[in-house]
Design an enzyme around this catalytic site. Sequence first.
Site, mmCIF file in Angstrom:
data_model
loop_
_atom_site.group_PDB
_atom_site.id
_atom_site.type_symbol
_atom_site.label_atom_id
_atom_site.label_comp_id
_atom_site.label_asym_id
_atom_site.label_seq_id
_atom_site.Cartn_x
_atom_site.Cartn_y
_atom_site.Cartn_z
ATOM 1 N N LYS A 245 -5.924 5.554 7.972
ATOM 2 C CA LYS A 245 -4.787 6.257 7.373
ATOM 3 C C LYS A 245 -5.058 7.761 7.241
ATOM 4 C CE LYS A 245 -2.872 2.274 4.963
ATOM 5 N NZ LYS A 245 -2.707 1.537 3.699
ATOM 6 N N SER B 290 0.817 -1.219 0.000
ATOM 7 C CA SER B 290 0.000 0.000 0.000
ATOM 8 C C SER B 290 0.849 1.266 0.000
ATOM 9 C CB SER B 290 -0.954 0.009 1.198
ATOM 10 O OG SER B 290 -0.233 0.059 2.399
#
Length: 802
Positions: free
Chosen positions: A693, A650
Amino acid sequence: MKSLSLNQLYKACVLKDLPFKTTRQLEPLAEIVGQNRAQAAVRFALAMPHGGYNVYAVGRNGLGKRTMMLRYLEHHVDTEHQSHDWCYVANFEEPRIPRVLQLPAGKGTELKQDMEKLMGRLMKMIPQTFDSDSFLERAEQLKNGYAKKQEDELEKVAAQAKRKKVSLNITTPGGYRLVAMNGEEPHTAESFQALTEAQRDKFENDINKLEKKLRQALRKLADWEQEYAESQQALNEETLESISGHQIDELIEKYGDLPDVVSYFEEVRKDLSESLEIFLEDNEEQAAIAYASLDKKMPRRYLVNVLVHQKTDEVPVVVEDNPTYHNLFGYVESVTFKGSVFTDFSLIRPGSIHRANGGYLLMDAIKVLEQPFVWDGLKRALRSKSIQINSLERELTLSGTISLEPEAIPLDVKIVLFGDRETWMLLQEYDPEFAELFRVTADFENEMMRTDESQLLYAKFIASLVNEKKLLHCSNKAVARVIEHSSRMAEHQDRLSLHAADIANLLRESDYWARQAGAKLIQNSHVDQALESARYRSSRIRDQFYDSIRDGTTLVSTTGTCVGQVNALSVLSTGGFEFGLSNRITATCYYGDGGVMDIERDVKLGGNIHSKGVMILSSWLSSHFAVTDPMHLSASLTFEQNYGEVDGDSASLAELCALVSALSELPVRQDLAITGSVNQFGEVQPIGGVNEKVEGFFSTCRLTGELTGTQGVIVPSTNVQNLMLEQEVIQAVRNGQFAVHAVSRAEEAITLLLGKPAGKADEKGRYPKQSVFGIIQQRLEKMREHERQEHARDDHKDPSIH
């Protein structure tokens, strides 16, 4: 590029979609919400009459597998099945093999009580009757009649002997002797020898004849003794029948529709006369054993051991939380008496498989597999369709003591195992019998689609939890807040989490805060308070990381620009609590062969997926800048201040942007953080933990100073549907202090971070000069030109080199 709008960052539950004021107005669900596939599997398995259609319920803990199964069985159980009582009784011919009796539900205890009443009466009446004058008189008559016949017969022989001058003497009880007489006295050896030979021969001849007659008489006596014993037994039986016969007949009539019970009563009738001494002797041992084994004081051979007693006709549903061998299959207890270990059929104890016989047994798969011998025993019982009580000692062949071998009980049960997918796959692979015995898999969903209809269904599910757990009812705003939180748990705006345990916990905690505040209903503020309280309890590790950002220990820039430095985002999990963190990724460039050195991989801190992501970057770079000519710039990549393993791809988009910045020497905006995975064609792929996030970088920006209004996060456009951000982030976006951008290609991310268009190649593969890729292309061409000049100079210096 425009940032995402507010309604893209959070999908609120609109109150007009919830046509009720409180959950009190809703009908609670009888089923578990959203598990149609699992319900269909269960319905099919339970309706199949054949063997092997047991159920394995697959799904992680907390999805409500057990609750769904119990509710389903409660509402849909097959009433045609008849439950039974099971009893063990003595086998008078083979004491080591107790007999099993099958009775309709509720009849087992009745039979036990009837037998206890019968024995209670007999224990009083038998000693009284056999000690009564009338019985003793008849017994005396029998005895006297036998004695008289005995005497008369012996008297005949004695009279014949007397005529022959021989005396019949009784030496010992049952021993007789014929002696020659000398007048009134027996002959001595001397006087007998003094007789003439003819006299001696006559005596011997007479005695031989008399001995034959005596033997004939003794045979008659033995026959008469047998006759006397039989007469005495017949008298006993007649007397016993007069006491117990009509009572046993009444019981036979009462249980006439149960042939096994009738034959048992007939055997009891026969055994009573053979075991009369049990009632006539005062047996302390029986009383002591009865006391030790918590039984009533009565002859143990006539006890009825009710193994399974069903109070109603309902089909049994048993949940076994601790499936040890004995808990599941039953066992035989023993009693210690005067140093001896004693056992009998009345000490056989049932297991949960006995109690579930004719119905359903629910167990946890891992607990079953953890217990020694249980899995094999369960498969053996299902294959043979019978329950055999074997002690675990015999399974292990450790004990050679005398033990019982009770008759097997026919087994008709459906097993439901609850377990996770890993256990299910291991059983499928390593146990060939598993697929034969557990033919139906009930696969439980983790999520359901979020529509107006499913939201209302979910509200009813919340109402059923409120009723079941006896909580305060929820307002429609509170229900809307729980539904929104459920979407966040599912990490998707259009899905709802089916993790019933988490929702139940949230409602319990909301109920606690509502009661603390003295409220009559759970409001959305109480739900928020419960969520905040749970977050605070679990966030100690997160706050330690945040402290390191605040005091500058962890280096993070949230303003300004820097070449080759990008703010990437990661997610950390600490026992069920997840939070996002900023990670600085840096890239440097140097003259080389065009390779990308992944420092994490080289020092063995990078996982396989992370390494794959970096290799994809290398191929992306080569496809853009080294199609026809070699690339003379190499680069190295690393996660700064990372001292543990890193895995996942990611961060590959962030790594790509750092590389491009290092290659182009253009600075990267530090007020933007980026997350996303990238493929070889530069397409941005979705990642997990997008909410954590975004919130992680938002918190970082606040920790390092005031929000500037230019700060934000770049996420893959395919992750927009996963956004369910906290209200403080939404509020900052509403106030223009923070932004979330979505990108679908690497070029868009590069344009945002570097402040210049990435550039698009023309037909000749040339990028615009002022674009990011154009700057990199020009830099590489200069290096290639410089290398060509160096080669030419070398060739000029050394003409032998061609």
